[in-house]
Design an enzyme around this catalytic site. Structure first.
Site, mmCIF file in Angstrom:
data_model
loop_
_atom_site.group_PDB
_atom_site.id
_atom_site.type_symbol
_atom_site.label_atom_id
_atom_site.label_comp_id
_atom_site.label_asym_id
_atom_site.label_seq_id
_atom_site.Cartn_x
_atom_site.Cartn_y
_atom_site.Cartn_z
ATOM 1 N N LYS A 196 0.640 -0.892 -0.304
ATOM 2 C CA LYS A 196 0.172 0.240 0.325
ATOM 3 C C LYS A 196 0.752 1.094 -0.329
ATOM 4 O O LYS A 196 0.552 2.289 -0.610
ATOM 5 C CB LYS A 196 -1.236 0.556 1.020
ATOM 6 C CG LYS A 196 -0.748 0.386 2.490
ATOM 7 C CD LYS A 196 -1.452 0.034 3.696
ATOM 8 C CE LYS A 196 -1.022 0.533 4.733
ATOM 9 N NZ LYS A 196 -0.535 1.076 5.775
ATOM 10 N N THR A 197 2.354 1.387 0.713
ATOM 11 C CA THR A 197 2.343 2.596 0.445
ATOM 12 C C THR A 197 3.469 2.585 -0.728
ATOM 13 O O THR A 197 3.711 3.982 -1.572
ATOM 14 C CB THR A 197 4.112 2.495 1.153
ATOM 15 O OG1 THR A 197 3.951 1.402 2.804
ATOM 16 C CG2 THR A 197 4.762 3.239 1.900
ATOM 17 N N ARG B 134 4.105 -9.700 10.405
ATOM 18 C CA ARG B 134 4.967 -9.164 10.423
ATOM 19 C C ARG B 134 5.822 -9.917 10.014
ATOM 20 O O ARG B 134 7.317 -9.960 9.232
ATOM 21 C CB ARG B 134 5.297 -8.446 12.417
ATOM 22 C CG ARG B 134 4.847 -7.818 12.681
ATOM 23 C CD ARG B 134 4.333 -6.730 11.719
ATOM 24 N NE ARG B 134 3.006 -6.846 11.407
ATOM 25 C CZ ARG B 134 2.091 -6.225 9.962
ATOM 26 N NH1 ARG B 134 3.153 -5.117 9.854
ATOM 27 N NH2 ARG B 134 1.139 -6.421 9.729
ATOM 28 N N ASP C 182 -4.498 7.775 5.079
ATOM 29 C CA ASP C 182 -3.236 5.808 5.638
ATOM 30 C C ASP C 182 -3.868 5.222 6.748
ATOM 31 O O ASP C 182 -4.580 6.142 7.296
ATOM 32 C CB ASP C 182 -1.609 5.574 5.017
ATOM 33 C CG ASP C 182 -1.464 4.605 4.956
ATOM 34 O OD1 ASP C 182 -1.859 3.830 4.760
ATOM 35 O OD2 ASP C 182 -0.307 4.367 4.704
ATOM 36 N N GLU C 183 -4.458 3.624 6.410
ATOM 37 C CA GLU C 183 -4.038 3.635 8.186
ATOM 38 C C GLU C 183 -5.801 3.862 8.387
ATOM 39 O O GLU C 183 -5.658 4.170 9.579
ATOM 40 C CB GLU C 183 -2.403 3.702 8.994
ATOM 41 C CG GLU C 183 -1.818 3.460 8.930
ATOM 42 C CD GLU C 183 -1.437 2.246 8.994
ATOM 43 O OE1 GLU C 183 -2.492 0.969 9.160
ATOM 44 O OE2 GLU C 183 -0.196 1.107 8.296
ATOM 45 N N GLN D 162 -6.765 -4.963 11.084
ATOM 46 C CA GLN D 162 -4.929 -4.121 11.961
ATOM 47 C C GLN D 162 -5.931 -3.311 12.311
ATOM 48 O O GLN D 162 -5.273 -2.173 13.063
ATOM 49 C CB GLN D 162 -4.324 -4.098 10.784
ATOM 50 C CG GLN D 162 -3.737 -5.310 10.102
ATOM 51 C CD GLN D 162 -2.553 -4.965 8.619
ATOM 52 O OE1 GLN D 162 -1.342 -4.072 9.669
ATOM 53 N NE2 GLN D 162 -3.101 -4.925 7.642
#
Length: 730
Positions: A46-47, A614, A240-241, A271
């Site tokens: 996504k980044t 992770r 974002d997020e 998340q």
């Protein structure tokens, strides 16, 4: 696959911008108009998509970077995003790439006149707040027995967030004298601290994190011209997020996108792990209801983890109800199976982890590639004992934050004195190094400042010839501040910092003390300032830097030495590691014993999902038998039982009957989970009625314990009543 970047009008061309993107990423980059929701799974790039979309708007459509707002979750991710976009566009202007709080600093630095604040307002961090609390406690005779600083900070945030949302009206339209009177009239410890804190904030023109958004929203509500100016300026907004957005941030978003209606959000409901901080996943889940014309794009291809890790994570999170049904799709080749180990004791679990680390390093893995995650910090005790014994180098990501260390705060206070001459910085460094400005002389200045309504520094300048300052170095301190205050304009911040630390005698003091570690930390600070200067271009003023650094958190100073990393799952959010050990997978540890609702249990499961995703190459899950602090037996975590056992590689078969016992225990404890335990607390002073105790008044709120402190009319002492208990208005 690498590709050659070809420059076109200062940035890379469209073919290169879209090269290597999958279909969903390409759709996210090129869908520029209207409301767009991207559900981006962990490790889905996504980044990359966000930065390419920004560059696409600039390079291909011709949008000016200064007309784009890109909101990220942390200052560290904002810095990384800024660098990526600079590399893609070739433009030093990277628009507004910041956190919500950082963006609000930009709004207030431009329009603070609308709330009668100077452009040189202070952005407060926890150490600044503690300094204010110290002043309040001394003025009103409070002690830590009344309330610790930590609880006071929590109480202030709770009142600003929930029970007194309009507190900012005491700081903006109300006069300083009227606010001081409100502080003087306060009787209870919580009121004294709360209104004393508001008064101290207003007095030194300081703003904390809550204030930044509240003040910006106040300006937008009260001043249509300013609101429309920002709405017109921000032609495209990207967030974002989005699963971590709270109510105030959502309101700000609604205001900012009100003109052009170009809003692009990215998030993953699986998340959401910050509801305790106000995050509400419903903003992401219900985005298409709030904006019916919204387009939804699913980005599910995972580029981080092996298929084995993803299968385990998908199996776990599939148990949650409040989610958008989806699975992460692997793109990497098959790897090692996910290992699950149940040890007899916590000590045996730690020894097993140490043994696995030894095997990994023997096969060529570096210690810095290995990370141990856990639900709570107390888990590390047995790990540390074993690691010390086995000589395994490790670092715990906790304790004092880099920007909270004494020497860093001192250095930044010297910069703040040059820029603002504020009372908090004055109290911190006026006598550091020693200038014979002890408590008696500080009290003299405080009394003068109160009588003449001026700052402590102004008080010192006006009274420098008074006998009380004979034999001190007060005059040299004034000369130092004046020279840097008038001479720092146009100079690089790194140059000002080096000069002021030298001329003040601060670095000489540390060398005399033999504090090499503190000197090394100052060198690291200077390096970070230099990197900031090179990344932010024309916006790099002293005021911008000081506001920027006040918003930083502990994730900003990574330890890159070859050590095993130990950290909580919350601290690991947004990071990735080749080898991950998720330990303490026991009922009462993970999930936490404090979990008391079905919603809370789903959040704990999301937290375990975040931990597992992770891992890049290998994932190890472990728990232990034995007994808890209260003597009850330890059972494996329900999250291990949620996973299809065929997806796990067990080091040994579980003890006969253990799984059945664990399931019985989980079923019994789950009966106590409530449907919704997350009510907002009642206001202090609210009259309430309890079904058994009768009528009373809420005298305090204990956020940590999720309880109202109620003084009932017919009971001599207060009672802590859970948020879950029914309290009607009396």
């Amino acid at each position: 696959m690498r590709f050659k970047i070809t420059k076109d009008k200062g940035g890379i061309c469209v073919e290169d911008l879209l090269h290597g993107l999958n279909e969903a990423q390409r759709e996210a980059v090129t869908t520029t108009e209207g409301f767009v929701r991207v559900i981006a799974g962990a490790g889905s790039g996504k980044t990359r998509a966000l930065s390419r979309r920004f560059a696409y708007l600039v390079n291909e459509i011709g949008i000016l970077p200064g007309n784009i707002l890109c909101v990220t979750f942390t200052n560290k991710s904002a810095g990384e995003m800024r660098q990526r976009i600079h590399n893609l566009t070739g433009d030093n202007d990277t628009g507004y790439i910041n956190t919500f709080h950082g963006f609000c600093v930009s709004v207030l630095q431009e329009d603070s006149h609308a709330v009668q604040y100077p452009k040189s307002f202070l952005v407060l961090d926890n150490s600044d707040i503690d300094a204010m609390l110290k002043i309040i406690y001394e003025e009103r005779g409070l002690t830590l027995r009344n309330m610790t600083f930590g609880k006071a900070r929590d109480m202030i945030e709770l009142r600003k967030t929930f029970t007194e949302k309009d507190y900012y009206l005491d700081m903006i339209p109300m006069s300083l004298a009227a606010l001081k009177q409100k502080y003087d009239d306060a009787v209870s410890a919580s009121d004294i601290i709360f209104y004393g804190y508001l008064y101290q904030e207003r007095k030194c023109f300081g703003l904390d994190y809550n204030d930044l958004i509240n003040f910006s929203l106040y300006i937008f509500r009260q001043n249509e011209d300013i609101r429309l100016k920002w709405q017109k300026r921000l032609e495209y907004i990207m967030i974002d997020e989005f699963q971590d957005i709270d109510a105030l941030q959502y309101q700000l978003m609604e205001v900012l996108c009100g003109h052009h209606k170009n809003l692009f959000i990215v998030g993953d409901p699986d998340q959401t792990i910050y509801t305790w901080r106000g995050a509400d996943v419903r903003y992401l889940l219900d985005f298409d209801k709030a904006f019916p014309q919204a387009k939804t794009i699913l980005m599910m291809q995972n580029y981080r983890s092996t298929p084995q890790i993803l299968s385990v994570a998908n199996s776990l999170i599939g148990r949650n109800r409040s989610r958008i049904k989806k699975d992460l799709l692997p793109t990497l080749p098959a790897g090692a199976p996910v290992v699950c180990h149940h040890a007899d004791t916590a000590q045996a679990e730690a020894a097993w982890i140490a043994e696995q680390i030894g095997a990994l390093t023997a096969r060529g893995a570096a210690c810095r590639e290995i990370t141990i995650l856990y639900r709570a910090h107390y888990i590390t005790r047995t790990l540390e004992e074993v690691f010390i014994k086995e000589k395994i180098p490790y670092v715990i990501y906790s304790g004092i934050q880099f920007f909270g260390r004494m020497e860093i705060k001192d250095a930044l206070s010297y910069l703040r004195m040059a820029a603002y001459q504020d009372d908090l910085s004055f109290l911190r460094i006026a006598n550091t190094p020693r200038r014979n400005l002890g408590q008696r002389r500080i009290e003299f200045l405080q009394e003068y400042a109160a009588q003449n309504q001026c700052s402590l520094y102004t008080a010192l300048r006006r009274t420098i010839d008074h006998d009380v300052f004979k034999g001190t170095k007060a005059a040299q301190f004034i000369s130092l501040v004046e020279s840097f205050s008038s001479g720092q304009e146009g100079r690089p911040i790194s140059e000002v910092l080096s000069a002021i630390l030298n001329e003040s005698g601060y670095e000489k003091m540390l060398r005399t003390e033999g504090s090499q570690e503190r000197l090394d930390n100052l060198a690291e600070l200077k390096q970070s300032v230099y990197e900031y200067e090179t990344s932010c271009g024309e916006e790099c003023t002293m005021e911008h830097y000081l506001a920027h650094v006040a918003l930083f958190s502990n994730g900003d100073a990574a330890d890159i030495r070859d050590k095993v990393k130990l950290m909580t799952v919350h601290a690991a959010k947004g990071l990735e590691f080749p080898y991950v050990f998720l330990c303490g997978m026991n009922e009462g540890i993970f999930p936490s014993r404090k979990t008391n609702s079905l919603e809370g249990m789903e959040e704990e499961r999301r937290l375990a999902f975040v931990a597992m995703t992770r891992a890049e190459k290998a994932l190890y899950l472990s728990g232990a038998g034995g007994r808890n602090f209260d003597g009850s037996p330890r059972y494996p975590s329900r999250f291990l039982l949620d996973i299809d056992p065929a997806l796990l590689s067990f080091t040994k078969p579980p003890r006969e009957g253990l799984i059945a016992e664990a399931r019985d225990y989980i079923a019994l404890s789950s009966r106590w989970l409530k449907e919704d335990a997350q009510r907002q607390p009642l206001a202090v002073g609210q009259r309430v009625k309890h079904s058994i105790f009768g009528c009373g008044v809420v005298v305090d709120v204990d956020a940590a314990k999720a309880a109202h402190i109620v003084q009932f009319d017919k009971i001599g002492t207060p009672r802590a009543i859970s948020f879950r208990a029914k309290l009607d208005k009396c």
